[in-house]
Design a protein around this motif. Structure first.
Motif, PDB file in Angstrom:
ATOM      1  N   PRO A  56       0.836  -1.193   0.000  1.00 55.39           N
ATOM      2  CA  PRO A  56       0.000   0.000   0.000  1.00 55.39           C
ATOM      3  C   PRO A  56       0.871   1.243   0.000  1.00 55.39           C
ATOM      4  CG  PRO A  56      -0.004  -1.046   2.160  1.00 55.39           C
ATOM      5  CD  PRO A  56       0.728  -1.943   1.243  1.00 55.39           C
ATOM      6  N   PRO A  57       0.384   2.376  -0.509  1.00 56.88           N
ATOM      7  CA  PRO A  57       1.201   3.573  -0.529  1.00 56.88           C
ATOM      8  C   PRO A  57       1.634   3.918   0.891  1.00 56.88           C
ATOM      9  CG  PRO A  57      -0.859   3.920  -1.703  1.00 56.88           C
ATOM     10  CD  PRO A  57      -0.942   2.600  -1.039  1.00 56.88           C
ATOM     11  N   PRO A  58       2.950   3.986   1.162  1.00 53.70           N
ATOM     12  CA  PRO A  58       3.375   4.351   2.512  1.00 53.70           C
ATOM     13  C   PRO A  58       3.079   5.815   2.754  1.00 53.70           C
ATOM     14  CG  PRO A  58       5.268   4.080   1.068  1.00 53.70           C
ATOM     15  CD  PRO A  58       4.059   3.822   0.247  1.00 53.70           C
ATOM     16  N   VAL A  59       2.020   6.101   3.438  1.00 56.41           N
ATOM     17  CA  VAL A  59       1.538   7.479   3.565  1.00 56.41           C
ATOM     18  C   VAL A  59       2.265   8.214   4.668  1.00 56.41           C
ATOM     19  CG1 VAL A  59      -0.729   6.951   2.639  1.00 56.41           C
ATOM     20  CG2 VAL A  59      -0.323   6.747   5.081  1.00 56.41           C
ATOM     21  N   HIS A  60       2.054   9.489   4.701  1.00 57.41           N
ATOM     22  CA  HIS A  60       2.686  10.340   5.697  1.00 57.41           C
ATOM     23  C   HIS A  60       2.353   9.824   7.100  1.00 57.41           C
ATOM     24  CE1 HIS A  60       3.584  13.991   7.958  1.00 57.41           C
ATOM     25  NE2 HIS A  60       4.336  14.322   6.945  1.00 57.41           N
ATOM     26  N   PRO A  61       3.344   9.804   8.017  1.00 56.32           N
ATOM     27  CA  PRO A  61       3.091   9.260   9.351  1.00 56.32           C
ATOM     28  C   PRO A  61       1.943   9.953  10.091  1.00 56.32           C
ATOM     29  CG  PRO A  61       5.420   9.790   9.068  1.00 56.32           C
ATOM     30  CD  PRO A  61       4.724  10.239   7.830  1.00 56.32           C
ATOM     31  N   LEU A 102      -0.824  10.792   8.860  1.00 56.77           N
ATOM     32  CA  LEU A 102      -2.141  10.418   8.335  1.00 56.77           C
ATOM     33  C   LEU A 102      -2.786   9.341   9.194  1.00 56.77           C
ATOM     34  CD1 LEU A 102      -1.819  10.074   4.483  1.00 56.77           C
ATOM     35  CD2 LEU A 102      -3.358  11.550   5.734  1.00 56.77           C
ATOM     36  N   GLY A 115      -4.574   3.344   7.341  1.00 54.52           N
ATOM     37  CA  GLY A 115      -5.528   2.650   6.484  1.00 54.52           C
ATOM     38  C   GLY A 115      -5.761   3.253   5.124  1.00 54.52           C
ATOM     39  N   GLY A 116      -4.993   4.220   4.715  1.00 54.37           N
ATOM     40  CA  GLY A 116      -5.272   4.693   3.369  1.00 54.37           C
ATOM     41  C   GLY A 116      -4.331   5.753   2.882  1.00 54.37           C
ATOM     42  N   GLY A 117      -4.463   6.056   1.616  1.00 55.61           N
ATOM     43  CA  GLY A 117      -3.649   7.076   0.995  1.00 55.61           C
ATOM     44  C   GLY A 117      -4.175   8.449   1.367  1.00 55.61           C
ATOM     45  N   GLY A 118      -3.616   9.450   0.715  1.00 58.95           N
ATOM     46  CA  GLY A 118      -4.046  10.815   1.023  1.00 58.95           C
ATOM     47  C   GLY A 118      -5.174  11.238   0.113  1.00 58.95           C
ATOM     48  N   GLY A 119      -5.037  12.437  -0.391  1.00 61.03           N
ATOM     49  CA  GLY A 119      -6.043  12.954  -1.304  1.00 61.03           C
ATOM     50  C   GLY A 119      -7.232  13.533  -0.579  1.00 61.03           C
ATOM     51  N   GLY A 165      -5.690  15.645   5.041  1.00 61.96           N
ATOM     52  CA  GLY A 165      -4.578  15.750   5.973  1.00 61.96           C
ATOM     53  C   GLY A 165      -3.301  15.112   5.497  1.00 61.96           C
ATOM     54  N   GLY A 166      -3.222  14.732   4.231  1.00 60.90           N
ATOM     55  CA  GLY A 166      -1.987  14.175   3.687  1.00 60.90           C
ATOM     56  C   GLY A 166      -0.937  15.259   3.577  1.00 60.90           C
ATOM     57  N   ARG A 167       0.189  14.900   2.942  1.00 64.19           N
ATOM     58  CA  ARG A 167       1.288  15.854   2.866  1.00 64.19           C
ATOM     59  C   ARG A 167       0.854  17.111   2.133  1.00 64.19           C
ATOM     60  NH1 ARG A 167       7.176  15.343   0.140  1.00 64.19           N
ATOM     61  NH2 ARG A 167       8.184  16.779   1.525  1.00 64.19           N
ATOM     62  N   ARG A 221      -4.087  10.980  -3.988  1.00 66.74           N
ATOM     63  CA  ARG A 221      -4.453   9.832  -3.139  1.00 66.74           C
ATOM     64  C   ARG A 221      -3.344   8.802  -3.120  1.00 66.74           C
ATOM     65  NH1 ARG A 221      -9.904   9.393  -1.583  1.00 66.74           N
ATOM     66  NH2 ARG A 221      -9.382   7.341  -0.768  1.00 66.74           N
ATOM     67  N   GLY A 236      -0.201   9.923  -1.164  1.00 69.91           N
ATOM     68  CA  GLY A 236      -0.337  10.307   0.238  1.00 69.91           C
ATOM     69  C   GLY A 236      -0.280  11.820   0.419  1.00 69.91           C
ATOM     70  N   ALA A 237      -0.656  12.557  -0.616  1.00 70.87           N
ATOM     71  CA  ALA A 237      -0.671  14.031  -0.543  1.00 70.87           C
ATOM     72  C   ALA A 237      -2.109  14.508  -0.359  1.00 70.87           C
ATOM     73  CB  ALA A 237      -0.086  14.620  -1.821  1.00 70.87           C
ATOM     74  N   SER A 251       4.516  11.325  -0.248  1.00 73.24           N
ATOM     75  CA  SER A 251       4.786  11.050   1.148  1.00 73.24           C
ATOM     76  C   SER A 251       6.284  10.829   1.350  1.00 73.24           C
ATOM     77  CB  SER A 251       4.021   9.790   1.574  1.00 73.24           C
ATOM     78  OG  SER A 251       4.538   9.317   2.784  1.00 73.24           O
ATOM     79  N   GLY A 273      -0.678  -2.295  -3.149  1.00 69.03           N
ATOM     80  CA  GLY A 273      -0.588  -0.848  -3.351  1.00 69.03           C
ATOM     81  C   GLY A 273      -1.175  -0.367  -4.648  1.00 69.03           C
ATOM     82  N   TYR A 328      -5.066   1.230  -5.167  1.00 71.49           N
ATOM     83  CA  TYR A 328      -5.611   2.562  -4.912  1.00 71.49           C
ATOM     84  C   TYR A 328      -5.936   3.281  -6.216  1.00 71.49           C
ATOM     85  CZ  TYR A 328      -4.704   2.191  -0.025  1.00 71.49           C
ATOM     86  OH  TYR A 328      -4.746   1.815   1.271  1.00 71.49           O
TER      87      TYR A 328
END
Lengths: 217, 530
Positions: free
Chosen positions: A12-17, A19, A22-26, A30-32, B96, B99-100, B189, B527, B530
């Motif tokens: 899975p996309p390693p998202v910002h800590p 966040l 359980g999921g990506g941003g967008g 509150g993502g980067r 998405r 992670g932005a 991210s 991954g 998504y």
């Protein structure tokens, strides 16, 4: 940065800590970079990318020029007006002034920034006035856009360059405006770095155009 | 929740609607053209109503046919194939996947769309001029496109507006690409290295770089040809050109120069249209195979290789333009080399499907993704013929080329767009499109797309010339007319089937239930899902 091990490739996309798990941003969740504004790094990357695109535009003009000259026998060199040399000096000086202003600001010597930036703005404006004068002098010599492919390419390239200078000058004037109002915050400083970098690019581009028409076209 | 206009999902929706409107327009134009090709002398009242000057008495003139051809090509290439996969779904999913919270420049993103909208308005204006729309096709070859009204109806103001439209489109595309590159490089991210970035994001990233390298060249060429048209310069118009009794005052320009500049943009444009689709297909195949894509790293390098080679092969569009034979050989070798990374991708998609054969879920997006692979292979194989100068000499101006680019660039990319629409509809509008209707739509579309475009290869073998408004005056084409009628009937059926999709779309938006948290029940450890 985590290493690329078999387990995280395709994971899975390693998202910002910060966040939620359980999921990506967008979706502004509150993502980067949440908060709406662009980051300084993004602005600097963007200006470099814009420079690449501009470079490609002038590259296209140059390759068209090489092919057009090679194909025809109606190519005539013309004498460049002396004012173009003065314009070159003015643009180089404006680049030096803008770089000095940027460095002064970086070193915290704020009082030197505004005068140096103002000098760069004035020199940039002078360059544009000088270019208009050069086109007028060429017209007086009978060198127009139409008639000779060499002069046609000269006009196209100098017009395109001047259009870029107008755009950059608007950014420089905006910074000037912020500086005079003592509102050069973090965002304003990004404008300083981005616009000065682009200004240097236009300087180098102009030297290339001059070299082309002095030595070859 | 009402989203702001600068929100990446709002911008994605705006691009989606613009592309949908454009594809409907493009398809309707193609139906009118297909009808005219097989019934050229049949009077149609609707034609007279729509084009009182171009279809007096309801019969279309060749000039009107060419203007419809130009509008069809321009709308499809620029406003559908460029915008939908890259700008609509890229905007929707890129932040998405990275992670932005948003694109690097949200306001610039909206401005890019508005600029594109202005370009679309200018394109529509170009066909609404008094003399009709421009005739010179989406490639706008000079000298026809560079001379002004003397070159024919629609070649005056209409052609000028067309060039302005394309110039404005270039600016919108460039700003949009700057945004994508900055977003990938700076908004990712911090815990996501580039090689761990989802394949779809990789493909949007590489596509944006291709756009940044190719659209400026089209913009520059557009400026030069506008000066030829409006100021009388001679970049592209040769000396001594005679049109009827008129001698052109231009001196020493070269139409070949335009072809070089145009195809330096035009060939990468093919990959601008198809690379995002490849990323989408990778995502969907991986998601419904329940496993990571086979050869993930190879997929990334294959994308880079395709883009790199794609920048170096523009000359294969000019084999019949009088290219130096040595250049033709170089362009041919590079063109055929694109088959290698394309085969790597195809192998990896098939390997993923094969390895997951017991766990495959044939949902509508998965069907469109697998359909993409089939169409891509078919279109790629005909490309091998056209990549060889000796064969291209025969095929170049025939329907073989029409078949090739409609399959590889049009239908393949549209299958990618359909896969993305069905798969990401929950992210786009918060609902799930009807699956049963979607599957019927897929199967019929798949069969009818082949029924429409595969026979065109045979028309090409028989020497049917492209861009002709009427085949009935040529004896050697008479045996092909039944085939052409079959193609037209298949095309009408293919278009009619798309009403299922439109109906599905309207019904879901109007009455559809809200999507569940993970509507496709995809594996959270994958991954690409998504």
């Amino acid at each position: 940065m985590p290493s690329l091990t078999q387990s995280n490739i395709g994971g899975p996309p390693p998202v910002h800590p910060e966040l939620p798990p359980g999921g990506g941003g967008g979706d502004g969740d509150g993502g980067r970079g949440s908060g709406g504004g662009s980051t300084r790094a993004a602005s600097m990357t963007a200006i470099i990318v814009v420079m690449c695109a501009s470079f490609m535009t002038f590259g296209a003009f140059l390759s068209a020029m090489v092919i057009r000259r090679g194909l025809s026998n109606d190519w005539h060199k013309f004498a460049l007006p002396r004012i173009l040399w003065y314009n070159t000096i003015v643009l180089i000086l404006s680049s030096i002034a803008i770089e000095a202003a940027r460095r002064m600001l970086k070193r915290g010597r704020r009082s030197y920034f505004t005068p140096l930036w103002t000098i760069a703005t004035v020199l940039g404006t002078l360059f544009l006035i000088g270019q208009f004068t050069a086109w007028n002098q060429l017209a007086a010599q009978g060198v127009f856009l139409v008639g000779n492919p060499s002069s046609a390419f000269f006009h196209v390239m100098t017009w395109a360059h001047a259009a870029h200078v107008v755009g950059a000058l608007l950014a420089v004037i905006y910074v000037e405006f912020l500086a005079l109002k003592y509102e050069l915050g973090t965002r304003g400083r990004t404008w300083v770095d981005a616009s000065s970098l682009f200004w240097h690019f236009l300087d180098v581009l102009w030297l290339g155009i001059m070299a082309l028409f002095v030595f070859w076209a | 929740m009402k989203l702001p206009l600068t929100h990446h999902r709002t911008v994605a929706r705006l691009y989606f609607w613009l592309s949908l409107g454009s594809v409907i327009l493009g398809v309707l134009l193609s139906l009118v053209m297909r009808f005219h090709l097989v019934y050229p002398s049949k009077a149609v009242g609707l034609f007279q109503l729509l084009w009182p000057r171009g279809a007096q008495g309801g019969v279309m003139t060749p000039e009107l046919y060419l203007s419809l051809l130009t509008l069809h090509g321009t709308v499809m290439v620029f406003f559908v194939l460029t915008l939908a996969p890259m700008n609509a779904f890229g905007n929707l999913m890129l932040p998405r996947q990275l992670g932005a919270a948003h694109m690097a420049f949200p306001r610039l993103n909206l401005i890019s769309f508005l600029i594109t909208l202005v370009s679309f308005g200018l394109l529509l204006a170009s066909v609404l001029t008094e003399d009709g729309g421009p005739l010179s096709g989406w490639t706008a070859y000079p000298p026809l496109s560079a001379l002004g009204a003397i070159a024919g109806p629609g070649q005056g103001l209409g052609q000028t507006l067309w060039f302005f439209s394309i110039g404005v489109f270039c600016i919108g595309a460039l700003l949009s690409s700057v945004n994508v590159v900055a977003t990938v490089i700076e908004m990712r991210s911090p815990t996501m290295p580039l090689m761990a970035m989802p394949i779809a994001s990789w493909n949007w990233f590489i596509t944006a770089i291709l756009s940044l390298l190719s659209f400026p060249v089209l913009l520059a060429a557009g400026m030069l040809i506008l000066l030829d048209r409006l100021a009388g310069t001679s970049f592209f118009v040769p000396a001594g050109l005679m049109i009827a009794d008129y001698k052109s005052p231009h001196m020493g320009g070269s139409p070949l120069l335009w072809q070089h500049l145009f195809w330096f943009f035009g060939h990468p444009e093919v990959y601008i249209a198809i690379l995002p689709g490849m990323g989408i297909v990778t995502t969907v195949i991986s998601a419904f195979s329940g496993r990571a894509i086979f050869g993930r790293r190879a997929m990334i390098f294959a994308t880079i290789a395709i883009a790199l080679l794609g920048m170096l092969v523009w000359g294969h569009h000019m084999f019949t333009s009088g290219l130096n034979p040595w250049s033709a050989i170089a362009f041919s070798i590079l063109t055929l080399a694109i088959g290698v990374p394309s085969a790597v991708k195809t192998f990896n998609w098939l390997a993923t499907l094969w390895l997951a054969r017991g766990e495959l879920r044939l949902t509508t997006p998965m069907l469109f993704a697998v359909g993409f692979v089939s169409i891509f292979v078919t279109g790629g194989l005909s490309g091998l013929f056209l990549g060889q100068p000796e064969l291209d000499a025969y095929f170049h101006d025939t329907y073989f080329v029409v078949a090739h680019f409609h399959i590889i660039m049009g239908i393949a990319a549209l299958f990618g767009i359909f896969a993305a629409t069905f798969y990401w509809f929950p992210f786009l509008f918060g609902k799930v499109l009807n699956e049963t209707l979607g599957k019927i739509h897929f199967y019929l579309t798949f069969v009818l797309a082949y029924a429409t475009f595969l026979p065109m290869h045979f028309a090409g073998f028989a020497g049917t010339p492209r861009r002709y408004a009427d085949f009935t005056s040529f004896d050697f084409l008479t045996p092909i007319l039944p085939l052409q009628k079959g193609i037209t009937h298949a095309a009408f059926a293919l278009a009619a089937v798309q009403l299922l999709f439109i109906g599905n779309l309207i019904w879901t938006l109007w009455r559809g239930a809200a999507a569940a948290e993970n509507p496709w029940q995809t594996n959270a450890d994958n991954g690409e899902a998504y």
